[in-house]
Design an enzyme around this catalytic site. Sequence first.
Site, PDB file in Angstrom:
ATOM      1  N   GLY A   1      -6.816 -11.678   5.387  1.00 37.44           N
ATOM      2  CA  GLY A   1      -7.981 -11.676   6.275  1.00 37.44           C
ATOM      3  C   GLY A   1      -9.278 -12.099   5.610  1.00 37.44           C
TER       4      GLY A   1
ATOM      5  CB  SER B   1      -9.459  -8.683   2.880  1.00 37.89           C
ATOM      6  OG  SER B   1      -8.203  -8.938   2.272  1.00 37.89           O
ATOM      7  CG  ASP B   2      -5.502  -6.768   8.058  1.00 36.76           C
ATOM      8  OD1 ASP B   2      -4.516  -6.524   7.334  1.00 36.76           O
ATOM      9  OD2 ASP B   2      -5.480  -6.607   9.295  1.00 36.76           O
ATOM     10  CD1 TRP B   3      -0.674  -7.544   2.952  1.00 38.47           C
ATOM     11  CD2 TRP B   3      -2.548  -6.359   3.103  1.00 38.47           C
ATOM     12  NE1 TRP B   3      -0.626  -6.536   2.005  1.00 38.47           N
ATOM     13  CE2 TRP B   3      -1.756  -5.802   2.078  1.00 38.47           C
ATOM     14  CE3 TRP B   3      -3.798  -5.775   3.359  1.00 38.47           C
ATOM     15  CZ2 TRP B   3      -2.145  -4.695   1.332  1.00 38.47           C
ATOM     16  CZ3 TRP B   3      -4.197  -4.675   2.602  1.00 38.47           C
ATOM     17  CH2 TRP B   3      -3.365  -4.152   1.612  1.00 38.47           C
TER      18      TRP B   3
END
Length: 813
Positions: free
Chosen positions: A228, A224-226
């Site tokens: 996200g 995942s994005d940080w």
Amino acid sequence: MELENLSVLEEASLLSGASEWDSRGIAKAGIPSFVMSDGPHGVRRQLGSGDHLGIGESKPATCFPTASALANSWDPDLAEEMGKALGEEARKLDVNVLLGPGLNIKRNPLCGRNFEYYSEDPILAGRMAAGLIRGIQENGVSACPKHFAVNSQELRRQASNSVIDERTMREVYLTAFEIAVREAKPWSIMTSYNQINGVYAHENHHLLQDILRDEWGFDGMVVSDWGGSNSAVDAVKAGGSLEMPSPGYTSVKEIVDAVAAGRLSKSDIDRRAAEVARIASRTRTTGVQRDALLDAASIDAHHQLARRVAESCQVLLKNDVVAGRTVLPLAPQSRVAVIGDMAKTPRFQGTGSSKVNSTREESLLDEFMHSADVTVAGYRQGYERQGDANPALIEDAVALASGDGTEVVVAVLGLDERSESEGLDREHMKLPAVQNDLMKALKAVGKPIVVVLIAGSPVELPWIDDVDALLYVGLAGQAGASASLRVLTGAVNPSGHLAESWPVSYDDCPNSQCFPVAERDAVYREGPFVGYRYYETADVPVRFPFGYGLTYSRFSYSDLHVDEQGIAFSVSNTSDVAGESVVQLYVRGPANGVLRPDRELKAFVKVALRGHESSRVRIDFDRYTFRHFDQTSQSWKVETGRWTVMVAEHCESVMLQAEHEVVGDMEPVPADPELGAYLKGRVKEAGDAELAVLFGRPVPAPKKAAVFGANDPILAWQDSPGFLARTMVRILLRHERKTREKTGSPDLNALFVLNMPPRVMCKMTRGQINADMVDAVVAIANGHACRGMGSFIAAYIRNRKANRNIAKELQHG
Ligand code: BGC
């Protein structure tokens, strides 16, 4: 690596990060923890827990040109070389996964992160990304292309829903990722913060399973994005492998509970855990110290490489003839007045998580001063970098330019640090007014003017007719200044071409009236008509077209031959100067076929030729050349019919063209007349009824949420009935504005919090906050302060106990 004997709890523990940058390992199963670090144009290795916004200290590393500059080279092999150096540095700096490249399509020139992305075109973006990924992974380091997918604005970046039709998504926004995945086989990929048609990217089964894994054959880890990820359980089901950075044990508990309750199958967890464990084994390092630094030899070699890459990225946009010769390259020993703050204090990268602590720094002024080819008549600042009015600086610059000692004026202009940043979209497409005023004053001097332009995205150029030459440098990395000097003096022949269109003014953009969207739904109303796909179809003039770039050589093209497999043609350098031509292949579909832009790039090749040398070039057609995504069958199809193939120097300059009969797998299907304005690409005239035909469904207008939920950004609390929430947002907004005014850089922490939905609290606090506590915060935001506080305290106590139990259980394994 032994997964079979792990308990559900142990496997679940692999699916979220241990800290800002580290995964969790399980020693008894031989699964080491691994390190992830930004970013696309350099390694930003932070020690300790660090931050993910590029603010804190990081180990020194080479800062290469940013993606937007690199793409102007149109040279995937060069990207591969750069990737190799990035991979080497990552290895040496104890990094297993390098979080890049970023390859989102540039939908609108104001997106704050466009400098981190390649292009408005998926073929160019995909090929450049594939080169970089191949290079990085040669070193046993995983590349991590991002942000998958349809992520185009920074405003509300964690609380935005990209509403898009399937065909546009596939053809424009996903094709770049498809090329990167198929050609370079990245070991990991990062999902974006946004939702796509209502589903978060990290829990989007269609995206992660149907398309990424089943269709493209991806076999790696989806991170995942940080901050996200949304639901840990839904992510595991849909194909999201690793949540970053650090939800603590909250997600672990949710996953274990879901298995116990029969809401999640053990086989899904097995698959995700294996994906994470595979990264640990694929990127395993031995003997690298956590605090290791780069050695002097690498620093030196990579600085030289950064210069070579930067040389290929520079785009010559204008070069007029004055007194019988082109202004560039500068005549030997010309006396040059160097004007502009950015000549002295360089700007060579953008702001945010991609920011590299560069090993070296160069300034154009120093490079001029040390040049044996030209003489510096003087330097003047010319303008305040942050845009404050200061007429004295302009007067000084004019005095130097008018003096007898000056033959040529080199004005170094550009966007400042505030304008191009993660977390913040640009407000307009202009340069600061003080720079435009400076140009007006310099024009009156009447000497040849060369502009060197430093910006990661297009800007309006009101003075373009007043200057004689324009060199667009982009954000060219730590060796950008020496690279520019070598182009200005002719030691290097420029060969860069624009990877995105430069509109005359912002209002000309296909989506200028709906970007960025302040509500949750960002509707991609323009469909496939992004960048040149729009300008060419709707016949809107641009300042510089996609693919444009001049050189000091001249090229000619002849003898186009088309067969079933591809095209061949000859290209000749008709000048004395060795140079490189970037030849671009565009196609136009059959006249009676589906709705399509007037032309689309399908391939390109950079050909190096000595003076008066010729070469025969062949480009093969491939799976991308004639296909379109058929909405009815939900599959890729090729229309049978008469196609046009065009060999061009840029999207508007077709040098050779031929008709070509394609035998496809479907007869042409004429575009639906109900598409109305879309038929001519006039997307700004299209009403809701036409939009519904394009999308194949009605598209509701974006609206504001009435009640704040866990997934609405904290920014929305400025309208909250609760005094506490309202005041907090106002303080944050004021603080952000003041910091920006004072330091010249955006306050990324404040911006992150403002664009962040409360749910992110339980993804980034190492388990200190769980979903129940987030719900309590949301109650406070909705004006129920007492109830919210009470629930928060109760949930806090329960959460602490649960965390302790899990930690104990994992320890005793
Ligand atoms: C950015 C990513 C980056 C991550 C880690 C996020 O805020 O969107 O591009 O890789 O932080 O720094």
